[in-house]
Motif scaffolding. Structure first.
Motif, mmCIF file in Angstrom:
data_model
loop_
_atom_site.group_PDB
_atom_site.id
_atom_site.type_symbol
_atom_site.label_atom_id
_atom_site.label_comp_id
_atom_site.label_asym_id
_atom_site.label_seq_id
_atom_site.Cartn_x
_atom_site.Cartn_y
_atom_site.Cartn_z
ATOM 1 N N ALA A 1 0.879 -1.180 0.000
ATOM 2 C CA ALA A 1 0.000 0.000 0.000
ATOM 3 C C ALA A 1 0.907 1.217 0.000
ATOM 4 N N ALA A 2 0.857 2.010 -1.073
ATOM 5 C CA ALA A 2 1.805 3.115 -1.249
ATOM 6 C C ALA A 2 1.793 4.096 -0.086
ATOM 7 N N VAL A 3 0.643 4.252 0.569
ATOM 8 C CA VAL A 3 0.531 5.204 1.669
ATOM 9 C C VAL A 3 1.401 4.808 2.860
ATOM 10 N N LEU A 4 1.813 3.539 2.954
ATOM 11 C CA LEU A 4 2.625 3.096 4.075
ATOM 12 C C LEU A 4 4.027 3.699 4.051
ATOM 13 N N LEU A 5 4.453 4.253 2.921
ATOM 14 C CA LEU A 5 5.712 4.991 2.912
ATOM 15 C C LEU A 5 5.592 6.217 3.820
ATOM 16 N N TYR A 6 4.473 6.909 3.729
ATOM 17 C CA TYR A 6 4.230 8.068 4.582
ATOM 18 C C TYR A 6 3.987 7.639 6.029
ATOM 19 N N LEU B 1 5.897 7.290 11.649
ATOM 20 C CA LEU B 1 6.278 6.463 12.796
ATOM 21 C C LEU B 1 7.729 6.701 13.196
ATOM 22 N N PHE B 2 8.585 6.950 12.212
ATOM 23 C CA PHE B 2 10.016 7.171 12.418
ATOM 24 C C PHE B 2 10.314 8.626 12.781
ATOM 25 N N GLY B 3 9.283 9.421 13.055
ATOM 26 C CA GLY B 3 9.410 10.870 13.149
ATOM 27 C C GLY B 3 10.442 11.370 14.140
ATOM 28 N N ILE B 4 10.485 10.798 15.346
ATOM 29 C CA ILE B 4 11.420 11.294 16.359
ATOM 30 C C ILE B 4 12.847 11.225 15.854
ATOM 31 N N PHE B 5 13.231 10.102 15.258
ATOM 32 C CA PHE B 5 14.599 9.932 14.781
ATOM 33 C C PHE B 5 14.876 10.781 13.541
ATOM 34 N N VAL B 6 13.937 10.809 12.601
ATOM 35 C CA VAL B 6 14.138 11.552 11.353
ATOM 36 C C VAL B 6 14.294 13.041 11.640
ATOM 37 N N VAL B 7 13.392 13.606 12.442
ATOM 38 C CA VAL B 7 13.425 15.047 12.703
ATOM 39 C C VAL B 7 14.642 15.428 13.529
ATOM 40 N N ASP B 8 14.918 14.697 14.603
ATOM 41 C CA ASP B 8 16.034 15.044 15.478
ATOM 42 C C ASP B 8 17.361 15.007 14.725
ATOM 43 N N ALA C 1 5.792 8.131 24.829
ATOM 44 C CA ALA C 1 4.525 8.868 24.852
ATOM 45 C C ALA C 1 4.268 9.556 23.512
ATOM 46 N N ILE C 2 5.297 10.189 22.951
ATOM 47 C CA ILE C 2 5.150 10.849 21.645
ATOM 48 C C ILE C 2 4.800 9.827 20.578
ATOM 49 N N ASN C 3 5.493 8.699 20.604
ATOM 50 C CA ASN C 3 5.240 7.657 19.607
ATOM 51 C C ASN C 3 3.812 7.122 19.690
ATOM 52 N N LEU C 4 3.364 6.822 20.907
ATOM 53 C CA LEU C 4 2.067 6.152 21.080
ATOM 54 C C LEU C 4 0.879 7.094 20.955
ATOM 55 N N PHE C 5 1.047 8.324 21.423
ATOM 56 C CA PHE C 5 -0.113 9.217 21.508
ATOM 57 C C PHE C 5 -0.120 10.338 20.470
ATOM 58 N N GLY D 1 -0.410 15.083 6.590
ATOM 59 C CA GLY D 1 -0.230 14.351 7.838
ATOM 60 C C GLY D 1 1.230 14.238 8.232
ATOM 61 N N LEU D 2 2.100 14.044 7.239
ATOM 62 C CA LEU D 2 3.535 13.964 7.512
ATOM 63 C C LEU D 2 4.054 15.288 8.062
ATOM 64 N N MET D 3 3.664 16.391 7.446
ATOM 65 C CA MET D 3 4.109 17.706 7.920
ATOM 66 C C MET D 3 3.561 18.013 9.311
ATOM 67 N N LEU D 4 2.300 17.648 9.538
ATOM 68 C CA LEU D 4 1.680 17.875 10.842
ATOM 69 C C LEU D 4 2.408 17.084 11.931
ATOM 70 N N ALA D 5 2.794 15.851 11.614
ATOM 71 C CA ALA D 5 3.497 15.010 12.585
ATOM 72 C C ALA D 5 4.849 15.597 12.966
ATOM 73 N N TYR D 6 5.533 16.207 11.986
ATOM 74 C CA TYR D 6 6.895 16.676 12.215
ATOM 75 C C TYR D 6 6.966 18.055 12.882
ATOM 76 N N LEU D 7 5.921 18.866 12.753
ATOM 77 C CA LEU D 7 5.989 20.245 13.256
ATOM 78 C C LEU D 7 6.317 20.341 14.749
ATOM 79 N N PRO D 8 5.588 19.643 15.631
ATOM 80 C CA PRO D 8 5.934 19.748 17.051
ATOM 81 C C PRO D 8 7.299 19.156 17.376
ATOM 82 N N LEU D 9 7.741 18.185 16.588
ATOM 83 C CA LEU D 9 9.070 17.609 16.796
ATOM 84 C C LEU D 9 10.151 18.623 16.437
ATOM 85 N N CYS D 10 9.897 19.402 15.391
ATOM 86 C CA CYS D 10 10.831 20.486 15.046
ATOM 87 C C CYS D 10 10.878 21.526 16.158
#
Length: 326
Positions: A219-224, A229-236, A278-282, A301-310
């Motif tokens: 399912a192509a959407v699973l790339l996003y 899901l990887f957001g904490i590591f990717v953004v940091d 907590a960030i990952n689960l909630f 959704g990807l941008m929204l997920a990353y904004l607070p991490l930034c």
């Protein structure tokens, strides 16, 4: 067994000014993850639950684990590590025939519609870049107790949840990686009795990247979803590297100025680890699920997920090693 081996061979992580620990600790424990996962992978293959293409693609991680094992025992020049990483990523992509088809919003209708884009030959260089970056950022982020094993456990379990309904072979692979990560986490939970080392961090980074790409074939959407899901590591890792580069620092030098490291200096390893869970689960998991249900909003959704991490990276002064956290 590996901890006893590391102690007997003096394979120890000695504290220095960049360290987040204060006592010499055995390293290279990620070898246990490699051995456990590869044993499970072979079992799945010989019982016809995965095919030879999946086995061959994922086995490319052994190259990364091998060079990481050597680096844990004695320094390996960065150029040889990088070449090995590129070779492993390229081998895996050749078996998988490049990047999966990409899901993109249409330029005219924005987030209201979507289209599938076939990258053709361009998928190989982009795929190598994607995998090598995930591999290295996982290494960068393996700097406090439990955080790397927790991230691997979370991402592989979340992917397994999606794949259960899409592909039983990939579901079993994801569960096997989660189980190996959980086994190691028991030894790496604060205070860690052994560190993962390059043998484990590089292997996990590549394997999780490959799982995201293989899931995206179903399912192509699973790339996003995977990137969310990887957001904490990717953004940091990305924010810190860019800040160091743009501010004229020697961005390629070792440092301890990632967001999670800055936070650990102030709050300690365990609180940072629990906050990550907590960030990952909630936050990240619910957003990835919403994107899965509404693929037309994947990029939003990807941008929204990353904004607070930034914001957290900014708040904890990621990349600014010499400045105290306010």
């Amino acid at each position: 067994m590996i901890r006893s081996y590391a102690l007997s061979r003096k394979v120890l992580d000695i504290p220095n000014q960049r360290s987040s620990h204060t006592v010499p600790t055995p390293r290279g424990g990620g070898l246990a993850i490699v051995l456990a996962f590869m044993a499970a992978l072979l079992m799945l293959f010989f019982t016809s639950r995965i095919d030879v293409i999946e086995l061959a693609a994922l086995s490319s991680g052994l190259l990364v684990a091998g060079i990481g094992f050597c680096d844990d025992h004695g320094h390996v020049a960065a150029r040889w590590r990088f070449l090995t990483h590129v070779l492993a990523a390229l081998m895996a992509l050749i078996f998988l025939q490049g990047l999966p088809l990409l899901l993109l919003p249409t330029p005219i209708d924005g987030f209201l519609n979507r289209r599938i884009v076939d990258l053709a030959w361009l998928g190989y260089p982009l795929g190598v870049l994607f995998l090598v970056w995930l591999l290295n950022l996982f290494n960068f982020m393996d700097g406090t107790d439990g955080i790397a094993a927790s991230e691997s456990l979370f991402v592989s379990l979340a992917l397994a949840g999606y794949l259960f309904y899409l592909d039983q072979g990939l579901f079993r692979i994801s569960i096997s990686l989660a189980a190996a990560s959980l086994g190691f986490l028991c030894w790496n939970w604060p205070k860690a009795r052994i560190f993962m080392g390059d043998v484990g961090s590089g292997f996990l980074g590549l394997l999780l990247g490959l799982l995201i790409l293989m899931a995206a074939r179903q399912a192509a959407v699973l790339l996003y979803c995977g990137l969310i899901l990887f957001g904490i590591f990717v953004v940091d890792a990305t924010y810190t590297l860019l800040y160091r580069f743009l501010s004229g620092q020697k961005w390629y030098d070792a440092h301890c100025s990632h967001t999670y490291q800055q936070a650990a200096k102030q709050y300690g390893h365990l609180k940072v680890l629990l906050a990550s869970w907590a960030i990952n689960l909630f936050w990240l998991l619910p957003l990835s699920w919403l994107v899965f249900l509404h693929p037309s909003h994947a990029l939003f959704g990807l941008m929204l997920a990353y904004l607070p991490l930034c914001y957290l990276a900014y708040r904890f002064k990621a990349g600014r090693a010499d400045e105290a956290v306010a």
